[in-house]
Design a protein around this motif. Structure first.
Motif, PDB file in Angstrom:
ATOM      1  N   GLU A 104      47.242  92.046  49.217  1.00 23.94           N
ATOM      2  CA  GLU A 104      47.212  92.076  47.752  1.00 23.94           C
ATOM      3  C   GLU A 104      48.187  93.138  47.234  1.00 23.94           C
ATOM      4  N   THR A 105      48.193  94.291  47.871  1.00 23.26           N
ATOM      5  CA  THR A 105      49.120  95.358  47.494  1.00 23.26           C
ATOM      6  C   THR A 105      50.565  94.912  47.692  1.00 23.26           C
ATOM      7  N   ALA A 106      50.834  94.192  48.774  1.00 17.75           N
ATOM      8  CA  ALA A 106      52.189  93.701  49.030  1.00 17.75           C
ATOM      9  C   ALA A 106      52.638  92.742  47.924  1.00 17.75           C
ATOM     10  N   LEU A 107      51.740  91.847  47.499  1.00 15.94           N
ATOM     11  CA  LEU A 107      52.077  90.930  46.401  1.00 15.94           C
ATOM     12  C   LEU A 107      52.408  91.696  45.129  1.00 15.94           C
ATOM     13  N   LEU A 108      51.571  92.677  44.811  1.00 13.58           N
ATOM     14  CA  LEU A 108      51.809  93.493  43.615  1.00 13.58           C
ATOM     15  C   LEU A 108      53.127  94.248  43.719  1.00 13.58           C
ATOM     16  N   ASN A 109      53.363  94.896  44.853  1.00  9.26           N
ATOM     17  CA  ASN A 109      54.582  95.684  45.046  1.00  9.26           C
ATOM     18  C   ASN A 109      55.837  94.817  45.059  1.00  9.26           C
ATOM     19  N   ALA A 110      55.685  93.549  45.430  1.00 16.19           N
ATOM     20  CA  ALA A 110      56.821  92.624  45.423  1.00 16.19           C
ATOM     21  C   ALA A 110      57.071  92.058  44.023  1.00 16.19           C
ATOM     22  N   GLY A 111      56.194  92.414  43.081  1.00 13.39           N
ATOM     23  CA  GLY A 111      56.412  92.013  41.693  1.00 13.39           C
ATOM     24  C   GLY A 111      55.742  90.729  41.261  1.00 13.39           C
ATOM     25  N   TYR A 112      54.786  90.236  42.041  1.00 13.12           N
ATOM     26  CA  TYR A 112      54.080  89.014  41.675  1.00 13.12           C
ATOM     27  C   TYR A 112      52.868  89.336  40.814  1.00 13.12           C
ATOM     28  N   ASP A 113      52.576  88.471  39.856  1.00 14.10           N
ATOM     29  CA  ASP A 113      51.436  88.623  38.974  1.00 14.10           C
ATOM     30  C   ASP A 113      50.215  87.988  39.635  1.00 14.10           C
ATOM     31  N   ILE A 114      49.459  88.793  40.373  1.00 17.82           N
ATOM     32  CA  ILE A 114      48.335  88.245  41.142  1.00 17.82           C
ATOM     33  C   ILE A 114      47.154  87.879  40.256  1.00 17.82           C
ATOM     34  N   LYS A 115      47.145  88.301  39.001  1.00 13.39           N
ATOM     35  CA  LYS A 115      46.069  87.896  38.094  1.00 13.39           C
ATOM     36  C   LYS A 115      46.075  86.387  37.920  1.00 13.39           C
ATOM     37  N   GLN A 116      47.241  85.767  38.068  1.00 11.87           N
ATOM     38  CA  GLN A 116      47.341  84.313  37.951  1.00 11.87           C
ATOM     39  C   GLN A 116      46.564  83.599  39.055  1.00 11.87           C
ATOM     40  N   LEU A 117      46.407  84.268  40.186  1.00 15.78           N
ATOM     41  CA  LEU A 117      45.803  83.625  41.355  1.00 15.78           C
ATOM     42  C   LEU A 117      44.279  83.648  41.329  1.00 15.78           C
ATOM     43  N   GLY A 118      43.712  84.318  40.346  1.00 17.30           N
ATOM     44  CA  GLY A 118      42.258  84.311  40.202  1.00 17.30           C
ATOM     45  C   GLY A 118      41.554  85.335  40.911  1.00 17.30           C
ATOM     46  N   ASP A 147      48.231  77.338  35.018  1.00 13.97           N
ATOM     47  CA  ASP A 147      48.843  78.539  34.450  1.00 13.97           C
ATOM     48  C   ASP A 147      49.376  79.490  35.519  1.00 13.97           C
ATOM     49  N   VAL A 148      49.736  78.953  36.664  1.00 18.14           N
ATOM     50  CA  VAL A 148      50.276  79.758  37.755  1.00 18.14           C
ATOM     51  C   VAL A 148      51.739  79.387  37.943  1.00 18.14           C
ATOM     52  N   VAL A 149      52.579  80.387  38.033  1.00 13.78           N
ATOM     53  CA  VAL A 149      53.995  80.160  38.319  1.00 13.78           C
ATOM     54  C   VAL A 149      54.098  79.649  39.756  1.00 13.78           C
ATOM     55  N   LEU A 150      54.855  78.578  39.961  1.00  9.57           N
ATOM     56  CA  LEU A 150      54.954  77.977  41.293  1.00  9.57           C
ATOM     57  C   LEU A 150      55.413  78.985  42.337  1.00  9.57           C
ATOM     58  N   GLU A 151      56.379  79.822  41.998  1.00  5.70           N
ATOM     59  CA  GLU A 151      56.867  80.817  42.958  1.00  5.70           C
ATOM     60  C   GLU A 151      55.757  81.783  43.377  1.00  5.70           C
ATOM     61  N   THR A 152      54.875  82.149  42.456  1.00  4.30           N
ATOM     62  CA  THR A 152      53.754  83.034  42.786  1.00  4.30           C
ATOM     63  C   THR A 152      52.785  82.335  43.721  1.00  4.30           C
ATOM     64  N   LEU A 153      52.509  81.065  43.456  1.00  3.14           N
ATOM     65  CA  LEU A 153      51.611  80.295  44.325  1.00  3.14           C
ATOM     66  C   LEU A 153      52.191  80.188  45.729  1.00  3.14           C
ATOM     67  N   ILE A 154      53.481  79.912  45.828  1.00  2.00           N
ATOM     68  CA  ILE A 154      54.124  79.792  47.137  1.00  2.00           C
ATOM     69  C   ILE A 154      54.157  81.143  47.841  1.00  2.00           C
ATOM     70  N   LEU A 202      50.436  71.980  47.790  1.00  4.71           N
ATOM     71  CA  LEU A 202      50.895  73.086  46.944  1.00  4.71           C
ATOM     72  C   LEU A 202      51.101  72.616  45.508  1.00  4.71           C
ATOM     73  N   LEU A 203      51.748  71.469  45.355  1.00  2.53           N
ATOM     74  CA  LEU A 203      51.985  70.950  44.007  1.00  2.53           C
ATOM     75  C   LEU A 203      50.674  70.554  43.326  1.00  2.53           C
ATOM     76  N   LYS A 204      49.746  69.985  44.084  1.00  2.00           N
ATOM     77  CA  LYS A 204      48.435  69.636  43.526  1.00  2.00           C
ATOM     78  C   LYS A 204      47.714  70.896  43.041  1.00  2.00           C
ATOM     79  N   CYS A 205      47.735  71.932  43.846  1.00  2.00           N
ATOM     80  CA  CYS A 205      47.102  73.204  43.495  1.00  2.00           C
ATOM     81  C   CYS A 205      47.768  73.794  42.248  1.00  2.00           C
ATOM     82  N   TRP A 206      49.076  73.729  42.197  1.00  2.00           N
ATOM     83  CA  TRP A 206      49.842  74.241  41.066  1.00  2.00           C
ATOM     84  C   TRP A 206      49.483  73.500  39.778  1.00  2.00           C
ATOM     85  N   ILE A 207      49.411  72.180  39.872  1.00  2.00           N
ATOM     86  CA  ILE A 207      49.065  71.352  38.705  1.00  2.00           C
ATOM     87  C   ILE A 207      47.647  71.653  38.246  1.00  2.00           C
ATOM     88  N   GLU A 208      46.717  71.721  39.190  1.00  2.00           N
ATOM     89  CA  GLU A 208      45.312  71.960  38.836  1.00  2.00           C
ATOM     90  C   GLU A 208      45.106  73.344  38.234  1.00  2.00           C
TER      91      GLU A 208
END
Length: 144
Positions: free
Chosen positions: A130-144, A103-110, A94-100
């Protein structure tokens, strides 16, 4: 001796407890948006996936595995009545993915990793997740 960058300025890498806290917070935010899942999910965080699980998943590189769930490791456990779903997240990948990503907030990645395990365990539709992530307030654009 003078240090150019102090530990206090940058903080420490998130430990397993911090990852569990972020994962549980994500689960609490996601559950109201996915009605078909259990609210009683156990999340465990380890540094890396174990060799036995890698073999079951037919994966060689432990850094390719951000998480697994009990249904993936033992198909007999999947949806068995009375069995609490269990998700493992792996801190170092997870940390490797976050570092690579850079520009992704760690909480969003988790949150996304938790949701992928929910999706896999409960066999949910990608669009619903995807809808659940959006409705929960996560910025899914960060995830690509």
């Amino acid at each position: 001796m003078t240090m150019l960058v102090s530990d206090e300025a940058w903080g420490c890498a998130p430990d397993n407890r911090s990852i569990i806290e972020l994962a549980n917070r994500a689960l609490d935010r996601l559950i109201p948006h996915i009605s078909s899942i259990s609210k009683d999910i156990e999340i465990v965080v380890e540094d890396l996936v174990d060799e036995e699980s890698l073999e079951k998943l037919f994966i060689e590189d432990p850094y390719e595995v951000l998480g697994v769930n009990s249904g993936m490791l033992d198909s007999l456990e999947l949806h068995r009545v009375g069995v609490k779903p269990k998700f493992w997240l792996y801190r170092l990948p997870l940390l490797k993915c976050w570092i690579e990503a850079g520009d992704v907030v760690l909480e969003t990645l988790i949150a996304n990793a938790v949701l992928q395990e929910i999706r896999s365990y409960y066999r949910l539709d990608v669009d619903e997740c995807e809808t659940a992530l959006l409705n929960a307030g996560y910025d899914i654009k960060q995830l690509g």
